[in-house]
Design an enzyme around this catalytic site. Structure first.
Site, PDB file in Angstrom:
ATOM      1  N   CYS A 291      -9.448  -4.608   1.011  1.00  0.00           N
ATOM      2  CA  CYS A 291      -8.254  -5.690   1.483  1.00  0.00           C
ATOM      3  C   CYS A 291      -9.765  -6.751   1.983  1.00  0.00           C
ATOM      4  O   CYS A 291     -10.318  -7.147   1.558  1.00  0.00           O
ATOM      5  CB  CYS A 291      -6.926  -4.858   1.999  1.00  0.00           C
TER       6      CYS A 291
ATOM      7  N   GLU B  59      -3.967   3.087  -2.498  1.00  0.00           N
ATOM      8  CA  GLU B  59      -3.761   4.300  -1.716  1.00  0.00           C
ATOM      9  C   GLU B  59      -1.924   3.898  -2.263  1.00  0.00           C
ATOM     10  O   GLU B  59      -1.308   5.399  -2.496  1.00  0.00           O
ATOM     11  CB  GLU B  59      -3.837   4.106  -0.463  1.00  0.00           C
TER      12      GLU B  59
ATOM     13  N   HIS C 134      -4.771  -2.309  -2.838  1.00  0.00           N
ATOM     14  CA  HIS C 134      -4.440  -1.160  -2.135  1.00  0.00           C
ATOM     15  C   HIS C 134      -4.519   0.089  -2.930  1.00  0.00           C
ATOM     16  O   HIS C 134      -3.126   0.211  -3.964  1.00  0.00           O
ATOM     17  CB  HIS C 134      -3.044  -1.879  -1.424  1.00  0.00           C
TER      18      HIS C 134
END
Length: 380
Positions: free
Chosen positions: A264, A356, A354
Site C-alpha cells: 500500500c 494480509e 492488502h
C-alpha cells in the site's frame, strides 16, 4: 445485551460536503462535530478491521453496505489499539448485535472512543455523488444546537485537505517492538511502521519470520541494527509525495540489495524511490472486492484495498531506474491503476493492496511466500 442506538437515533445529525451537498440523518456513535475526507468502502463485512486500520486516519468512511453493526464488536479483530477513522456514515445500523464473539455493540464502541457518526443516510446516493465528484472534505455535525448550513459549510471548507498531508508519524509506533516467529525462527525482518495493520506482521510470523517493527522515523542504521534478512515498508495514511524520509531510507535499502517488500503506502514509497511519480485518485479504491491481475502469472485475484493515491508508472514497458529494470507487476482490472511493482535486477517488490486479508479474501496470501523466497534466495 442492551443497545444504545435507540437513544442516539433521536439526536439529529447533518453531513455536509465541501461542494455544498447536505445529507440529514441521526447521530450514530458519539455526538459532536468531526471533519475529514469523505471516502466510501465497498466491503460488506470487516467493518471492525476497517475502523481500526491506521490508513483511514483523518477520513470519514461511508459504508456502501446498508446494514452495519450486525456482528457487534469483539476484542480479537481490531488491526490496531484504537479506531482511526475520523467519522463513520451508515444507512441502517443494527438495533442489536448477534454474534457469539460480540462483546458490545458497534454504537457503544464508537461512542466510547469518541467517534462521531451519522446513520439514516442514503449511502447509495452519497456514494454515487463521491464517484461523480470525487473524494472531498466533509463534516458531520450532531446534537440539538446545530449550526446553520452556511456556518457548517464554511467550517468544512476550512478543514485540511488530504493532498499534501504527512500523516505516517501520527499513527506509527513511537517505540520499536518485536513480533516473534510462530514455531521455528527462519528469518528476521525489519518492518518500517507507516501505519501498519496488526495482521501483517502476524502473517509473516506464521512463516517463521521474527518481525522487528520500527517507527516511521527509523533510519537505515536503525534497520540494519536488527540484522534483517529482509525489509518491509507498511501501509499508512497521507500523501506519498510528502514521504521524503521513507523514500530516502528505502533507497538506502535498495542500494544494499536487501530483499524488500512493500504494501500500500509501501508500494507508493517504492514507486517514488525508483523515480516514478504519484497522484491522487478521483475517489480511490476501498473495500474487499477489487479485481487485480498478477501480470507475472496472469492470475486474477479478488483483493482488499484502501488507497486514495497511486503510482504513475508505465504499464506497457520495462522502465530503467537507478536500481535496475522495473515493471508493473499488478494492475487493477477496473481502471488499470498500478497495483504492484517489481525490480528485475534486485530482490524488491510491492503491491498497492492488502494481502494480509484483514478483512478480505485470501487470494493474495502468496505474496508473503514470495517475500520468503526472496530471502531464501539471498541467503543461498
Amino acid at each position: 445485551m442492551t443497545t444504545s442506538t435507540r437513544g442516539a437515533d433521536k439526536v439529529p445529525a447533518v453531513l455536509v460536503l465541501e461542494d455544498g451537498r447536505i445529507f440529514r440523518g441521526r447521530a450514530y456513535g458519539a455526538v459532536g462535530v468531526t471533519f475529514g475526507e469523505a471516502v466510501f468502502s465497498t466491503g460488506m463485512t470487516g467493518y471492525q478491521e476497517t475502523l481500526t486500520d491506521p490508513s483511514y486516519h483523518r477520513q470519514v468512511v461511508v459504508m456502501t453496505a446498508p446494514h452495519v453493526g450486525n456482528t457487534g464488536v469483539n476484542d480479537e479483530d481490531p488491526e490496531s489499539k484504537r479506531i482511526w477513522v475520523a467519522g463513520y456514515v451508515v444507512r441502517d445500523p443494527a438495533r442489536k448485535p448477534s454474534n457469539w464473539r460480540a462483546k458490545r455493540s458497534l454504537d457503544d464502541e464508537l461512542r466510547a472512543q469518541g467517534v462521531v457518526g451519522i446513520s439514516g443516510v442514503d449511502t447509495r446516493a452519497l456514494t454515487r455523488h463521491l464517484r461523480e465528484r470525487g473524494a472531498m472534505r466533509v463534516g458531520i455535525f450532531s446534537g440539538e444546537a446545530l449550526p446553520d448550513e452556511g456556518t457548517m459549510l464554511a467550517e468544512v471548507r476550512q478543514a485540511p485537505e488530504m493532498k499534501g498531508a504527512d500523516l505516517s508519524a501520527e499513527v506509527a509506533t513511537t517505540e520499536p517492538y518485536v513480533v516473534p516467529a510462530i514455531g521455528e525462527k527462519k528469518f528476521t525482518v525489519a518492518a518500517v511502521d507507516l501505519g501498519i495493520k496488526g495482521m501483517t506482521p502476524h502473517r509473516m510470523a506464521e512463516r517463521g519470520i521474527e518481525v522487528h517493527v520500527l517507527p516511521a522515523t527509523a533510519t537505515a542504521e536503525d534497520i540494519y541494527a536488527v540484522g534483517p534478512d529482509g525489509v518491509f515498508f507498511s501501509n499508512g495514511p497521507g500523501d506519498p509525495a510528502t514521504a521524503d524520509h521513507a523514500v530516502s531510507v528505502m533507497q538506502a535499502v535498495l542500494e544494499r540489495g536487501t530483499p524488500l517488500f512493500g504494501i500500500c503506502f509501501g508500494n507508493q514509497i517504492l514507486g517514488r524511490a525508483l523515480g516514478f511519480g504519484t497522484y491522487k485518485l478521483k475517489y480511490g479504491h476501498r473495500g474487499i472486492n477489487q479485481p487485480v491481475q498478477d501480470r507475472t502469472t496472469g492470475k486474477v485475484e479478488v483483493t482488499a484495498h484502501n488507497h486514495g493515491f497511486a503510482v504513475d508508472a508505465p504499464l506497457d514497458k520495462v522502465s530503467e531506474t537507478p536500481y535496475g529494470r522495473a515493471e508493473v507487476s499488478h494492475v487493477c482490472l477496473n481502471d488499470n491503476v498500478v497495483e504492484g511493482l517489481q525490480l528485475l535486477d534486485k530482490p524488491a517488490f510491492s503491491v498497492q493492496y492488502h494481502p494480509e486479508a484483514a478483512a478480505g479474501p485470501h487470494d493474495a496470501a502468496y505474496l508473503f511466500d514470495r517475500f520468503v523466497k526472496l530471502m531464501e534466495g539471498q541467503r543461498a
